[in-house]
Write an enzyme that holds these catalytic residues in place. Structure first.
Site, PDB file in Angstrom:
ATOM      1  N   SER A  55       0.666   3.653 -14.284  1.00  0.00           N
ATOM      2  CA  SER A  55       1.168   2.460 -13.590  1.00  0.00           C
ATOM      3  C   SER A  55       1.555   2.841 -12.167  1.00  0.00           C
ATOM      4  O   SER A  55       2.415   3.703 -11.956  1.00  0.00           O
ATOM      5  CB  SER A  55       2.388   1.905 -14.322  1.00  0.00           C
ATOM      6  OG  SER A  55       3.133   1.085 -13.424  1.00  0.00           O
ATOM      7  N   HIS A  73      -3.016   0.698 -14.016  1.00  0.00           N
ATOM      8  CA  HIS A  73      -2.167  -0.436 -14.401  1.00  0.00           C
ATOM      9  C   HIS A  73      -1.409  -0.923 -13.167  1.00  0.00           C
ATOM     10  O   HIS A  73      -0.695  -0.158 -12.518  1.00  0.00           O
ATOM     11  CB  HIS A  73      -1.205   0.049 -15.489  1.00  0.00           C
ATOM     12  CG  HIS A  73      -0.338  -1.001 -16.089  1.00  0.00           C
ATOM     13  ND1 HIS A  73      -0.739  -1.792 -17.146  1.00  0.00           N
ATOM     14  CD2 HIS A  73       0.923  -1.396 -15.792  1.00  0.00           C
ATOM     15  CE1 HIS A  73       0.244  -2.614 -17.479  1.00  0.00           C
ATOM     16  NE2 HIS A  73       1.270  -2.403 -16.662  1.00  0.00           N
ATOM     17  N   ASP A  75       1.313  -3.556 -11.728  1.00  0.00           N
ATOM     18  CA  ASP A  75       2.426  -4.426 -12.129  1.00  0.00           C
ATOM     19  C   ASP A  75       2.742  -5.446 -11.039  1.00  0.00           C
ATOM     20  O   ASP A  75       3.171  -5.087  -9.948  1.00  0.00           O
ATOM     21  CB  ASP A  75       3.667  -3.576 -12.423  1.00  0.00           C
ATOM     22  CG  ASP A  75       3.545  -2.832 -13.736  1.00  0.00           C
ATOM     23  OD1 ASP A  75       3.292  -3.488 -14.768  1.00  0.00           O
ATOM     24  OD2 ASP A  75       3.687  -1.592 -13.727  1.00  0.00           O
ATOM     25  N   MET A  95       5.041  -8.612  -9.973  1.00  0.00           N
ATOM     26  CA  MET A  95       6.326  -9.264 -10.286  1.00  0.00           C
ATOM     27  C   MET A  95       6.704 -10.224  -9.165  1.00  0.00           C
ATOM     28  O   MET A  95       6.456  -9.928  -7.992  1.00  0.00           O
ATOM     29  CB  MET A  95       7.431  -8.211 -10.429  1.00  0.00           C
ATOM     30  CG  MET A  95       7.080  -7.072 -11.372  1.00  0.00           C
ATOM     31  SD  MET A  95       8.477  -5.946 -11.570  1.00  0.00           S
ATOM     32  CE  MET A  95       7.709  -4.640 -12.534  1.00  0.00           C
ATOM     33  N   HIS A 103      -1.056  -6.602 -14.676  1.00  0.00           N
ATOM     34  CA  HIS A 103      -0.001  -7.084 -15.571  1.00  0.00           C
ATOM     35  C   HIS A 103       0.809  -8.130 -14.812  1.00  0.00           C
ATOM     36  O   HIS A 103       1.572  -7.798 -13.908  1.00  0.00           O
ATOM     37  CB  HIS A 103       0.850  -5.868 -15.985  1.00  0.00           C
ATOM     38  CG  HIS A 103       1.982  -6.190 -16.899  1.00  0.00           C
ATOM     39  ND1 HIS A 103       2.926  -5.254 -17.275  1.00  0.00           N
ATOM     40  CD2 HIS A 103       2.340  -7.342 -17.526  1.00  0.00           C
ATOM     41  CE1 HIS A 103       3.811  -5.817 -18.086  1.00  0.00           C
ATOM     42  NE2 HIS A 103       3.491  -7.089 -18.250  1.00  0.00           N
ATOM     43  N   MET A 143       3.643 -10.359 -14.363  1.00  0.00           N
ATOM     44  CA  MET A 143       5.023 -10.711 -14.739  1.00  0.00           C
ATOM     45  C   MET A 143       5.484 -11.774 -13.749  1.00  0.00           C
ATOM     46  O   MET A 143       6.369 -11.540 -12.909  1.00  0.00           O
ATOM     47  CB  MET A 143       5.903  -9.453 -14.701  1.00  0.00           C
ATOM     48  CG  MET A 143       5.595  -8.492 -15.849  1.00  0.00           C
ATOM     49  SD  MET A 143       6.246  -6.829 -15.569  1.00  0.00           S
ATOM     50  CE  MET A 143       4.915  -6.145 -14.591  1.00  0.00           C
ATOM     51  N   MET A 200       5.540  -4.551 -24.995  1.00  0.00           N
ATOM     52  CA  MET A 200       6.492  -3.959 -24.036  1.00  0.00           C
ATOM     53  C   MET A 200       7.483  -3.088 -24.805  1.00  0.00           C
ATOM     54  O   MET A 200       8.092  -3.545 -25.778  1.00  0.00           O
ATOM     55  CB  MET A 200       7.254  -5.049 -23.277  1.00  0.00           C
ATOM     56  CG  MET A 200       6.441  -5.855 -22.267  1.00  0.00           C
ATOM     57  SD  MET A 200       5.584  -4.904 -21.000  1.00  0.00           S
ATOM     58  CE  MET A 200       6.933  -4.045 -20.189  1.00  0.00           C
ATOM     59  N   ASP A 213       3.883  -0.226 -23.034  1.00  0.00           N
ATOM     60  CA  ASP A 213       4.258  -0.138 -21.616  1.00  0.00           C
ATOM     61  C   ASP A 213       5.767  -0.032 -21.487  1.00  0.00           C
ATOM     62  O   ASP A 213       6.495  -0.940 -21.884  1.00  0.00           O
ATOM     63  CB  ASP A 213       3.734  -1.416 -20.923  1.00  0.00           C
ATOM     64  CG  ASP A 213       3.970  -1.429 -19.427  1.00  0.00           C
ATOM     65  OD1 ASP A 213       4.434  -0.412 -18.869  1.00  0.00           O
ATOM     66  OD2 ASP A 213       3.672  -2.477 -18.807  1.00  0.00           O
TER      67      ASP A 213
HETATM   68  C1  DX5 Z   1       7.721  -2.531 -16.403  1.00  0.00           C
HETATM   69  C2  DX5 Z   1       6.259  -2.384 -16.077  1.00  0.00           C
HETATM   70  C3  DX5 Z   1       5.713  -1.055 -16.451  1.00  0.00           C
HETATM   71  C4  DX5 Z   1       6.337   0.088 -15.729  1.00  0.00           C
HETATM   72  C5  DX5 Z   1       6.389   1.262 -16.635  1.00  0.00           C
HETATM   73  O1  DX5 Z   1       8.108  -3.831 -16.127  1.00  0.00           O
HETATM   74  O2  DX5 Z   1       5.507  -3.367 -16.737  1.00  0.00           O
HETATM   75  O3  DX5 Z   1       4.312  -1.024 -16.310  1.00  0.00           O
HETATM   76  O4  DX5 Z   1       5.652   0.474 -14.572  1.00  0.00           O
HETATM   77  O5  DX5 Z   1       7.037   2.268 -15.979  1.00  0.00           O
HETATM   78  P1  DX5 Z   1       7.641   3.547 -16.702  1.00  0.00           P
HETATM   79  O6  DX5 Z   1       6.501   4.292 -17.313  1.00  0.00           O
HETATM   80  O7  DX5 Z   1       8.270   4.280 -15.572  1.00  0.00           O
HETATM   81  O8  DX5 Z   1       8.622   3.050 -17.718  1.00  0.00           O
HETATM   82 ZN    ZN Z   2       3.286  -3.057 -16.787  1.00  0.00          ZN
END
Ligand code: DX5
Ligand code: ZN
Length: 219
Positions: A9, A34, A36, A38, A67, A69, A138, A176
């Site tokens: 990620s 990956h 992320d 947000m 992903h 969010m 998650m 994740d």
């Molecule tokens: C959290 C994200 C993850 C995050 C995981 O909201 O969806 O993808 O990057 O990070 P680590 O591996 O540091 O927990």
């Molecule tokens: Zn993620």
């Protein structure tokens, strides 16, 4: 069980050297990248938009899994698809028309996965499972990297694996959040076959390549 895949990620990467970090992860044997996304609304943090996916697209041959969010994922499927996303991960939570979102992502020719948060039961996946390529469980609350793995998600991972075997064999089971060399064997034993890892890959003191080797060995 299919071979375990690793999906670093970029949330934990150094954004000033993002291209370089993604290349490092690819050289170290990453299977997907990956991404992320947000919006400060669905989760209490803001990250990146399609412009970053567009910049990364020529940097790597790996699939870019996005992903989402964000509160209104349907609005952003097209811009991300145009920018070069290969797969969408969309949340069950807060989506009154998940089936429509899944169909829209598929109509864009993309792989699609449904994500469930730690407090969401596995059972909500039953009806949507035939339509998706992957499920993402998650293992932390979404919004931030570097969080601790929530161990109560392990029995749920087992239930999802059982459901996949019954309803949609071949569907990926991804996890994740808080995945490192300690938690990787636990989630794999429970049935996960795709591991997202941010801090454990890009935050490792001895570098991305060593971190990936460690993670793969642990998994
Ligand atoms: C959290 C994200 C993850 C995050 C995981 O909201 O969806 O993808 O990057 O990070 P680590 O591996 O540091 O927990
Ligand atoms: Zn993620």
């Amino acid at each position: 069980m299919p071979a375990v895949e690793l999906a670093p990620s970029i949330l934990a990467a150094d954004f000033a050297r993002l291209g370089e970090q993604v290349r490092e992860a690819e050289r170290a044997g990453a299977d997907r990248i990956h991404v992320d996304v947000m919006d400060g609304h669905f989760v209490p943090n803001i990250t990146i938009g399609p412009v970053v996916v567009r910049s990364l697209r020529p940097v790597t041959r790996l699939p870019l899994e996005t992903h989402l969010m964000i509160s209104d994922p349907d609005r952003y499927l097209e811009p991300f698809a145009e920018a070069g996303s290969d797969a969408f991960l969309v949340h069950w939570e807060g989506n009154n028309n998940l089936h429509r979102t899944v169909q829209r992502a598929k109509a864009l020719g993309k792989r699609v996965g449904v994500v469930i948060n730690p407090a969401t039961p596995a059972e909500v996946l039953e009806e949507i499972l035939p339509d998706v390529d992957q499920v993402l469980v998650m293992t932390v609350n979404p919004g931030f990297g570097h969080q601790h793995f929530i161990a109560t998600t392990l029995p749920k991972i087992r239930r999802v694996r059982e459901m996949i075997g019954r309803v949609k064999p071949g569907c990926d089971l991804e996890v994740d959040g808080g995945i490192d060399a300690k938690t990787a064997p636990l989630v794999v034993e429970a049935g996960a076959n795709v591991l997202v890892a941010g801090a454990a890959v890009f935050g490792a003191a001895d570098g991305v390549a060593a971190a990936m080797t460690r993670l793969r060995a642990a998994a």
